[in-house]
Design an enzyme around this catalytic site. Sequence first.
Site, PDB file in Angstrom:
ATOM      1  N   LYS A  77     -65.707   7.080  -9.379  1.00 34.68           N
ATOM      2  CA  LYS A  77     -65.275   6.028 -10.293  1.00 34.68           C
ATOM      3  C   LYS A  77     -65.292   6.545 -11.732  1.00 34.68           C
ATOM      4  O   LYS A  77     -64.339   6.361 -12.487  1.00 34.68           O
ATOM      5  CB  LYS A  77     -66.222   4.826 -10.145  1.00 34.68           C
ATOM      6  CG  LYS A  77     -65.963   3.714 -11.126  1.00 34.68           C
ATOM      7  CD  LYS A  77     -66.950   2.577 -10.939  1.00 34.68           C
ATOM      8  CE  LYS A  77     -68.196   2.784 -11.741  1.00 34.68           C
ATOM      9  NZ  LYS A  77     -68.524   1.710 -12.690  1.00 34.68           N
ATOM     10  N   ARG A  93     -62.130   8.096 -16.590  1.00 33.46           N
ATOM     11  CA  ARG A  93     -61.945   9.057 -17.688  1.00 33.46           C
ATOM     12  C   ARG A  93     -60.590   9.754 -17.601  1.00 33.46           C
ATOM     13  O   ARG A  93     -59.900   9.918 -18.606  1.00 33.46           O
ATOM     14  CB  ARG A  93     -63.081  10.088 -17.668  1.00 33.46           C
ATOM     15  CG  ARG A  93     -64.380   9.522 -18.220  1.00 33.46           C
ATOM     16  CD  ARG A  93     -65.559  10.429 -17.888  1.00 33.46           C
ATOM     17  NE  ARG A  93     -66.762  10.005 -18.595  1.00 33.46           N
ATOM     18  CZ  ARG A  93     -67.475   8.924 -18.286  1.00 33.46           C
ATOM     19  NH1 ARG A  93     -67.097   8.145 -17.278  1.00 33.46           N
ATOM     20  NH2 ARG A  93     -68.557   8.603 -18.982  1.00 33.46           N
ATOM     21  N   ARG A 109     -73.241  -8.995 -21.054  1.00 31.55           N
ATOM     22  CA  ARG A 109     -73.715  -7.652 -21.455  1.00 31.55           C
ATOM     23  C   ARG A 109     -73.489  -7.414 -22.959  1.00 31.55           C
ATOM     24  O   ARG A 109     -72.494  -7.850 -23.521  1.00 31.55           O
ATOM     25  CB  ARG A 109     -73.014  -6.578 -20.603  1.00 31.55           C
ATOM     26  CG  ARG A 109     -73.406  -6.695 -19.146  1.00 31.55           C
ATOM     27  CD  ARG A 109     -72.592  -5.797 -18.232  1.00 31.55           C
ATOM     28  NE  ARG A 109     -72.912  -4.387 -18.385  1.00 31.55           N
ATOM     29  CZ  ARG A 109     -72.322  -3.439 -17.655  1.00 31.55           C
ATOM     30  NH1 ARG A 109     -71.391  -3.759 -16.764  1.00 31.55           N
ATOM     31  NH2 ARG A 109     -72.659  -2.175 -17.825  1.00 31.55           N
ATOM     32  N   SER A 159     -74.940   4.763 -22.750  1.00 31.38           N
ATOM     33  CA  SER A 159     -74.236   5.977 -23.202  1.00 31.38           C
ATOM     34  C   SER A 159     -72.749   5.706 -23.400  1.00 31.38           C
ATOM     35  O   SER A 159     -72.033   6.511 -23.986  1.00 31.38           O
ATOM     36  CB  SER A 159     -74.399   7.072 -22.155  1.00 31.38           C
ATOM     37  OG  SER A 159     -73.683   6.734 -20.970  1.00 31.38           O
ATOM     38  N   GLN A 160     -72.273   4.589 -22.866  1.00 32.19           N
ATOM     39  CA  GLN A 160     -70.829   4.309 -22.911  1.00 32.19           C
ATOM     40  C   GLN A 160     -70.330   4.139 -24.342  1.00 32.19           C
ATOM     41  O   GLN A 160     -69.163   4.398 -24.630  1.00 32.19           O
ATOM     42  CB  GLN A 160     -70.514   3.053 -22.094  1.00 32.19           C
ATOM     43  CG  GLN A 160     -70.746   3.260 -20.599  1.00 32.19           C
ATOM     44  CD  GLN A 160     -70.648   1.980 -19.799  1.00 32.19           C
ATOM     45  OE1 GLN A 160     -70.485   0.899 -20.355  1.00 32.19           O
ATOM     46  NE2 GLN A 160     -70.746   2.101 -18.489  1.00 32.19           N
ATOM     47  N   ASP A 197     -76.998   5.131 -11.636  1.00 32.84           N
ATOM     48  CA  ASP A 197     -76.288   4.306 -10.667  1.00 32.84           C
ATOM     49  C   ASP A 197     -76.742   4.517  -9.219  1.00 32.84           C
ATOM     50  O   ASP A 197     -76.201   3.899  -8.295  1.00 32.84           O
ATOM     51  CB  ASP A 197     -74.768   4.551 -10.771  1.00 32.84           C
ATOM     52  CG  ASP A 197     -74.191   3.930 -12.045  1.00 32.84           C
ATOM     53  OD1 ASP A 197     -74.863   3.090 -12.666  1.00 32.84           O
ATOM     54  OD2 ASP A 197     -73.052   4.297 -12.417  1.00 32.84           O
ATOM     55  N   ARG A 200     -73.869  -2.781  -6.694  1.00 32.37           N
ATOM     56  CA  ARG A 200     -74.982  -1.903  -6.297  1.00 32.37           C
ATOM     57  C   ARG A 200     -76.135  -2.695  -5.665  1.00 32.37           C
ATOM     58  O   ARG A 200     -76.850  -2.192  -4.804  1.00 32.37           O
ATOM     59  CB  ARG A 200     -75.458  -1.054  -7.482  1.00 32.37           C
ATOM     60  CG  ARG A 200     -74.318  -0.281  -8.121  1.00 32.37           C
ATOM     61  CD  ARG A 200     -74.613   1.116  -8.537  1.00 32.37           C
ATOM     62  NE  ARG A 200     -73.432   1.647  -9.240  1.00 32.37           N
ATOM     63  CZ  ARG A 200     -72.437   2.313  -8.657  1.00 32.37           C
ATOM     64  NH1 ARG A 200     -72.478   2.585  -7.361  1.00 32.37           N
ATOM     65  NH2 ARG A 200     -71.398   2.738  -9.360  1.00 32.37           N
TER      66      ARG A 200
HETATM   67  O1  LIG Z   1     -69.781   6.233 -18.720  1.00 30.35           O
HETATM   68  C1  LIG Z   1     -69.704   5.762 -17.584  1.00 30.35           C
HETATM   69  O2  LIG Z   1     -68.665   5.845 -16.890  1.00 30.35           O
HETATM   70  C2  LIG Z   1     -70.888   5.061 -17.024  1.00 30.35           C
HETATM   71  C3  LIG Z   1     -72.113   5.135 -17.657  1.00 30.35           C
HETATM   72  C4  LIG Z   1     -73.346   4.516 -17.132  1.00 30.35           C
HETATM   73  O3  LIG Z   1     -73.668   3.378 -17.934  1.00 30.35           O
HETATM   74  P1  LIG Z   1     -74.824   3.367 -19.072  1.00 30.35           P
HETATM   75  O4  LIG Z   1     -74.539   4.465 -20.035  1.00 30.35           O
HETATM   76  O5  LIG Z   1     -74.667   2.019 -19.688  1.00 30.35           O
HETATM   77  O6  LIG Z   1     -76.137   3.545 -18.378  1.00 30.35           O
HETATM   78  C5  LIG Z   1     -73.164   4.064 -15.684  1.00 30.35           C
HETATM   79  O7  LIG Z   1     -74.187   3.176 -15.305  1.00 30.35           O
HETATM   80  C6  LIG Z   1     -71.836   3.404 -15.452  1.00 30.35           C
HETATM   81  O8  LIG Z   1     -71.674   3.045 -14.106  1.00 30.35           O
HETATM   82  C7  LIG Z   1     -70.688   4.321 -15.782  1.00 30.35           C
HETATM   83  C1  LIG Z   2     -72.988  -0.140 -14.297  1.00 29.52           C
HETATM   84  C2  LIG Z   2     -71.876   0.182 -13.650  1.00 29.52           C
HETATM   85  O1  LIG Z   2     -70.622   0.155 -14.198  1.00 29.52           O
HETATM   86  P1  LIG Z   2     -70.110  -0.375 -15.619  1.00 29.52           P
HETATM   87  O2  LIG Z   2     -71.197  -0.197 -16.621  1.00 29.52           O
HETATM   88  O3  LIG Z   2     -68.909   0.484 -15.912  1.00 29.52           O
HETATM   89  O4  LIG Z   2     -69.727  -1.814 -15.423  1.00 29.52           O
HETATM   90  C3  LIG Z   2     -71.954   0.677 -12.245  1.00 29.52           C
HETATM   91  O5  LIG Z   2     -70.931   1.151 -11.733  1.00 29.52           O
HETATM   92  O6  LIG Z   2     -73.011   0.610 -11.613  1.00 29.52           O
END
Ligand SMILES: O=C(O)C1=C[C@@H](OP(=O)(O)O)[C@@H](O)[C@H](O)C1
Ligand SMILES: C=C(OP(=O)(O)O)C(=O)O
Length: 431
Positions: free
Chosen positions: A21, A26, A120, A165-166, A309, A384
């Site tokens: 995913k 990306r 969120r 980190s997003q 995750d 999840r």
């Molecule tokens: O950059 C990404 O694609 C993701 C970053 C993670 O989130 P966090 O950085 O909020 O932990 C992860 O949990 C999410 O499923 C996907």
């Molecule tokens: C947290 C998740 O995704 P997102 O933050 O992109 O909604 C996930 O896939 O578990």
Amino acid sequence: MDVLVTPTPKLSGEIQALSSKNYTTRYLLVAALAEGTSTIYYPAHSEDSDAMRRCIRDLGAVVEEDEEKIVITGFGGAPKDVKELNVGNAGAVLRFLMSIAALSPEVTFINVYPDSLGKRPHDDLIDALQQMGVEVEHREGKLPITIRGGQAKGGKIKVSGSVSSQFLSSLLFLTPLLAEDSEIEVLHDLKSKVVVGQTLEVLEQAGIVIHASEDLMHYRIPGGQTYKAQSYTVQGDYPGSAAVLAAAAVTESDVTIHRLEEKSKQGERAIVDVLRMMEVPLTHDNGVVNVKGNGKLKALEFDGDAATDAVLAMVAAAVFAEGTSRFYNVENLRYKECDRITDYLAELRKAGARVEERQSEIIVHGRPEGVEGGVDIDAHYDHRVIMALTVVGLRAKAPIRIHDAHHVAKSYPIYFDHLKALGANVEWIEA
Ligand SMILES: O=C(O)C1=C[C@@H](OP(=O)(O)O)[C@@H](O)[C@H](O)C1
Ligand SMILES: C=C(OP(=O)(O)O)C(=O)O
């Protein structure tokens, strides 16, 4: 739709891991930001990847697809002027596109999952965008969010990494397109740091130059860059596969998953090491993981931030381990599709697990004798949670019913098909 999970002592068979995913979202984005035509082989098909596909199309990318690939002609640094974008329940898609929206005059991200993504927080990214001269209208950092861009400027940017980190990844996608050079400083702790490695890897593949400090807390990004059109191949998905591997670990099993690269930058590949530390018999060679579960597991302590995750799947395995397990440094699980500490543990407790929470820890007192089951589970809109509770249900004493299990499609629409193919007793039932 609900799913009834009936205890299943044995699992066996082989599956191909679904496609990642995180890499799919990306690659779709960098292909859209390029000016030529890119090809993505074996993209993921799930609600989150569909959300990115829909949004880049709305923003002007031309997207054509067949069974094996997606061909995308990008819009470069000039997205089409759209009023609204619908990212579904996809956090990463929303956050990455909030920065890209800064290239447009005015875009509103609508709130279609008020009880999940709608709760969120995005304040840290909003704050960074404001430093760049972008006007952002929001409800206390939450959806709906309107971005008024068009005049985004590079320069010195500070962003907090303590929630997600997003936010940083999002700025790394935008800043190379700006006229000025940028410098990004990450404030506080950077959570899910390993995922930023995936962003940097994809940016490099797309021909973008970023100078990152070794600790990933400082970045220098030359402005005026262009994304190159390329061909990409999506690797297998560790977070989704982690749940299947946990299911194999808690049963008598001989389960093989193909397409899981040993050297992947996905932190969730730690599921293999974690199960090994729990003394689950397994091998991992040439991208193939084989678990020969005997139902016996040992407790462990693990820093969950490196594999964010996969933590819920690891916890589900620990429910049946001998001894007390501790998953620490996991506070940011609280800011995902649901509060993955309080909400998840409430459902585990219903099923009979002995679990305790701290602000940033999950503690599991293992029950090798099994848990009672025989209960109704609330999915909390979280794929999840659904996958992990299924693992627990396979080794419960009575069936569990997971309500609204269709939300599994956020990342793994064929999860229950895969489990069925391995012999699990799982059935869809009308709600
Ligand atoms: O950059 C990404 O694609 C993701 C970053 C993670 O989130 P966090 O950085 O909020 O932990 C992860 O949990 C999410 O499923 C996907
Ligand atoms: C947290 C998740 O995704 P997102 O933050 O992109 O909604 C996930 O896939 O578990």
